[in-house]
Design a protein around this motif. Sequence first.
Motif, PDB file in Angstrom:
ATOM      1  N   MET A 496       0.849  -1.188   0.000  1.00  0.00           N
ATOM      2  CA  MET A 496       0.000   0.000   0.000  1.00  0.00           C
ATOM      3  C   MET A 496       0.881   1.234   0.000  1.00  0.00           C
ATOM      4  N   ASN A 497       0.315   2.358  -0.303  1.00  0.00           N
ATOM      5  CA  ASN A 497       1.044   3.625  -0.302  1.00  0.00           C
ATOM      6  C   ASN A 497       1.612   3.877   1.099  1.00  0.00           C
ATOM      7  N   PRO A 498       2.926   4.028   1.252  1.00  0.00           N
ATOM      8  CA  PRO A 498       3.527   4.229   2.576  1.00  0.00           C
ATOM      9  C   PRO A 498       3.104   5.530   3.246  1.00  0.00           C
ATOM     10  N   ASN A 499       2.525   6.449   2.475  1.00  0.00           N
ATOM     11  CA  ASN A 499       2.116   7.736   3.033  1.00  0.00           C
ATOM     12  C   ASN A 499       0.671   7.752   3.523  1.00  0.00           C
ATOM     13  N   VAL A 500       0.028   6.595   3.531  1.00  0.00           N
ATOM     14  CA  VAL A 500      -1.343   6.516   4.029  1.00  0.00           C
ATOM     15  C   VAL A 500      -1.383   6.938   5.491  1.00  0.00           C
ATOM     16  N   GLU A 501      -2.398   7.710   5.851  1.00  0.00           N
ATOM     17  CA  GLU A 501      -2.523   8.246   7.212  1.00  0.00           C
ATOM     18  C   GLU A 501      -2.548   7.140   8.262  1.00  0.00           C
ATOM     19  N   TYR A 502      -1.794   7.345   9.339  1.00  0.00           N
ATOM     20  CA  TYR A 502      -1.779   6.388  10.444  1.00  0.00           C
ATOM     21  C   TYR A 502      -1.734   7.143  11.777  1.00  0.00           C
ATOM     22  N   PRO A 503      -2.558   6.775  12.752  1.00  0.00           N
ATOM     23  CA  PRO A 503      -3.575   5.733  12.675  1.00  0.00           C
ATOM     24  C   PRO A 503      -4.672   6.104  11.685  1.00  0.00           C
ATOM     25  N   PRO A 504      -5.312   5.119  11.094  1.00  0.00           N
ATOM     26  CA  PRO A 504      -6.309   5.403  10.057  1.00  0.00           C
ATOM     27  C   PRO A 504      -7.590   5.989  10.635  1.00  0.00           C
ATOM     28  N   LYS A 505      -8.284   6.750   9.831  1.00  0.00           N
ATOM     29  CA  LYS A 505      -9.616   7.196  10.226  1.00  0.00           C
ATOM     30  C   LYS A 505     -10.544   5.989  10.243  1.00  0.00           C
ATOM     31  N   LYS A 506     -11.511   6.027  11.144  1.00  0.00           N
ATOM     32  CA  LYS A 506     -12.382   4.865  11.307  1.00  0.00           C
ATOM     33  C   LYS A 506     -13.843   5.262  11.183  1.00  0.00           C
ATOM     34  N   LEU A 507     -14.560   4.476  10.410  1.00  0.00           N
ATOM     35  CA  LEU A 507     -16.001   4.645  10.290  1.00  0.00           C
ATOM     36  C   LEU A 507     -16.643   3.824  11.393  1.00  0.00           C
ATOM     37  N   SER A 508     -17.405   4.493  12.255  1.00  0.00           N
ATOM     38  CA  SER A 508     -17.995   3.792  13.382  1.00  0.00           C
ATOM     39  C   SER A 508     -19.491   4.054  13.430  1.00  0.00           C
ATOM     40  N   HIS A 509     -20.292   3.025  13.117  1.00  0.00           N
ATOM     41  CA  HIS A 509     -21.730   3.122  13.351  1.00  0.00           C
ATOM     42  C   HIS A 509     -22.058   2.068  14.399  1.00  0.00           C
ATOM     43  N   LEU A 510     -22.652   0.937  14.043  1.00  0.00           N
ATOM     44  CA  LEU A 510     -22.834  -0.119  15.038  1.00  0.00           C
ATOM     45  C   LEU A 510     -21.542  -0.900  15.199  1.00  0.00           C
ATOM     46  N   THR A 511     -20.775  -0.986  14.122  1.00  0.00           N
ATOM     47  CA  THR A 511     -19.475  -1.641  14.164  1.00  0.00           C
ATOM     48  C   THR A 511     -18.447  -0.701  13.527  1.00  0.00           C
ATOM     49  N   MET A 512     -17.181  -1.123  13.479  1.00  0.00           N
ATOM     50  CA  MET A 512     -16.112  -0.239  13.019  1.00  0.00           C
ATOM     51  C   MET A 512     -15.442  -0.794  11.762  1.00  0.00           C
ATOM     52  N   SER A 513     -15.082   0.115  10.865  1.00  0.00           N
ATOM     53  CA  SER A 513     -14.344  -0.236   9.658  1.00  0.00           C
ATOM     54  C   SER A 513     -13.471   0.950   9.271  1.00  0.00           C
ATOM     55  N   LEU A 514     -12.741   0.822   8.160  1.00  0.00           N
ATOM     56  CA  LEU A 514     -11.864   1.891   7.706  1.00  0.00           C
ATOM     57  C   LEU A 514     -12.672   2.994   7.024  1.00  0.00           C
ATOM     58  N   TYR A 515     -12.476   4.217   7.459  1.00  0.00           N
ATOM     59  CA  TYR A 515     -13.243   5.369   6.968  1.00  0.00           C
ATOM     60  C   TYR A 515     -12.995   5.618   5.484  1.00  0.00           C
ATOM     61  N   ASP A 516     -11.746   5.495   5.065  1.00  0.00           N
ATOM     62  CA  ASP A 516     -11.386   5.782   3.678  1.00  0.00           C
ATOM     63  C   ASP A 516     -11.216   4.517   2.837  1.00  0.00           C
ATOM     64  N   GLY A 517     -11.699   3.397   3.333  1.00  0.00           N
ATOM     65  CA  GLY A 517     -11.557   2.151   2.604  1.00  0.00           C
ATOM     66  C   GLY A 517     -10.160   1.558   2.745  1.00  0.00           C
ATOM     67  N   LEU A 518      -9.957   0.389   2.147  1.00  0.00           N
ATOM     68  CA  LEU A 518      -8.668  -0.300   2.203  1.00  0.00           C
ATOM     69  C   LEU A 518      -8.054  -0.287   0.808  1.00  0.00           C
ATOM     70  N   ASN A 519      -7.299   0.756   0.533  1.00  0.00           N
ATOM     71  CA  ASN A 519      -6.732   0.952  -0.802  1.00  0.00           C
ATOM     72  C   ASN A 519      -5.336   0.339  -0.871  1.00  0.00           C
ATOM     73  N   ILE A 520      -5.262  -0.843  -1.498  1.00  0.00           N
ATOM     74  CA  ILE A 520      -4.014  -1.594  -1.544  1.00  0.00           C
ATOM     75  C   ILE A 520      -3.770  -2.136  -2.946  1.00  0.00           C
ATOM     76  N   GLU A 521      -2.585  -2.738  -3.136  1.00  0.00           N
ATOM     77  CA  GLU A 521      -2.269  -3.448  -4.368  1.00  0.00           C
ATOM     78  C   GLU A 521      -2.059  -4.918  -4.016  1.00  0.00           C
ATOM     79  N   MET A 522      -2.637  -5.812  -4.824  1.00  0.00           N
ATOM     80  CA  MET A 522      -2.456  -7.253  -4.625  1.00  0.00           C
ATOM     81  C   MET A 522      -2.201  -7.910  -5.981  1.00  0.00           C
ATOM     82  N   SER A 523      -1.280  -8.854  -5.962  1.00  0.00           N
ATOM     83  CA  SER A 523      -1.019  -9.598  -7.203  1.00  0.00           C
ATOM     84  C   SER A 523      -0.415 -10.949  -6.866  1.00  0.00           C
TER      85      SER A 523
END
Length: 523
Positions: A496-523
């Motif tokens: 993933m981009n090494p400049n991604v914000e850390y700690p990540p923003k979190k989307l929290s409603h009834l449960t928690m997930s990544l606010y900006d999604g999980l933007n990665i590269e896989m191959s």
Amino acid sequence: MSQSINDLIITEYLTKWYISIPLLLVIYKIFDAIYEIYLRNKLGAKPETNPEGDGFYGFKLPFTMIQKKKEGKITDYAYERYSFVKNPDIPTFSFRIFTTKLYSTKDPENIKALLATQFNDFSLGLRHSQFLPLLGNGIFTLDNEGWKDSRQMLRPQFAREQISHVKMLEPHMQILFKHVRKNNGKTFDLQELFFRLTVDSATEFLFGESVESLRDETIGIQIKDFAGKKDFAKSFNVAQDYLASRALLSRLYWLLNPKKFQNCCKVVHTFAQHYVKKALSLTPEELDQQEGYTFLYELAKQTRDPKVLQDQLLNILVAGRDTTAGLLSFVFFELARNPEVYAKLKEELYLKFGSGKDARVEEITFESLKNCEYLKAVLNESLRLYPSVPQNFRFAVRDTTLPRGGGPDGLSPILVRKNTTVTYSVYSTHRSEEFYGKDANVFRPERWFEPETRKLGWAFVPFNGGPRICLGQQFALTEASYVTTRLIQEFPNLSMNPNVEYPPKKLSHLTMSLYDGLNIEMS
């Protein structure tokens, strides 16, 4: 002349009321304070060590929290508040929302009291009313006999062999692989795919038929639609977001009931009703003859009430879909950031199950996954730093106490009066240096092989605890383990981009997930 006399009488009457009302309020406050002192003495409590104020009698705080939630910072704000109080070493404080007093705690002893040892002193409070428009009368919204009946109905479904059955996941994984490959190693949002994957597997397990959200035109697949199916996932997300905001508004939750929220709830209900009607169209004999296992069909053998079936299914769907998707997102977020951890995990999984064309998929079972020690450590560390439900609350049904948080040293019990809400921040507990050391905010799976982690007790509660401990705990862990294993087998390269914000923003409603999604590269 008579008009002047009437004006004087009215003026005198109003003047008396202007004087009387403030006087009555002062008298009430004095007697209330005296009664609180009496209750403290009676129950052996001390004044709380850390009273927090927003300077506006609690009218500013809820709007601050809603803003933090919009910014993806509400969980970290809850964690940081423990550092802002008078004595940061005391993990409990009081605060006010719209003048109403509440408590917040991250103390494991207090969490233990709330969830187990003093279980009968507390309820879910306003949760039923706050969540009613979407979730109705289900296991997550009910108290007392309603909750007991729900748990009794649902427990057998999770106690059966079905929770260990992972073969149903593989067809969904094959579709997920198509979505990953279409990106040709370029950056894409894996979290969005995880939510679609888990809703597909959860609806198959619960309803007997997958919503097939992963099947779409981008990978050359056309699917049939019915009322509510197409918009279900988005509507479910939006509705849950509103529920979280209603909870933050406490007793004023009813102010937040816009048309958009109502429409989303209607879409979700239409979706669930489609499957419920299908199940109820079968006779008891036909239900017994169904091949395989379907959660809804098993429930339909116990009740033919369509509303009961709908509400329980939606309650379980929240857990079966959102918690697992969120956990998987945080797992791969940290794996992408920590290549040495990823390499170590790959080594374990490849040794046990092979990789690529040599993957031994048939050997991936409930039992074999349980024997993957480093995989378990990675999941535990992800659940520690990113618990699926980062903050929860309980509501006092009688005058009672919590074990700690009062007196000069914070070690004395505190009074919790009837109708008082206590929030507990699992997210903050899991990041406490007292239990996890100076590197408590660092992702380090190796800590789960150290002797100290066996003594955590109530300092590690990712699935809650006590009588309301999560029924689907093993189901979620098994699914997360299987999905993690298969993705790593199929795609060895992760970054993933090494400049991604850390700690990540979190989307929290009834449960928690990544606010900006999980933007990665896989191959």
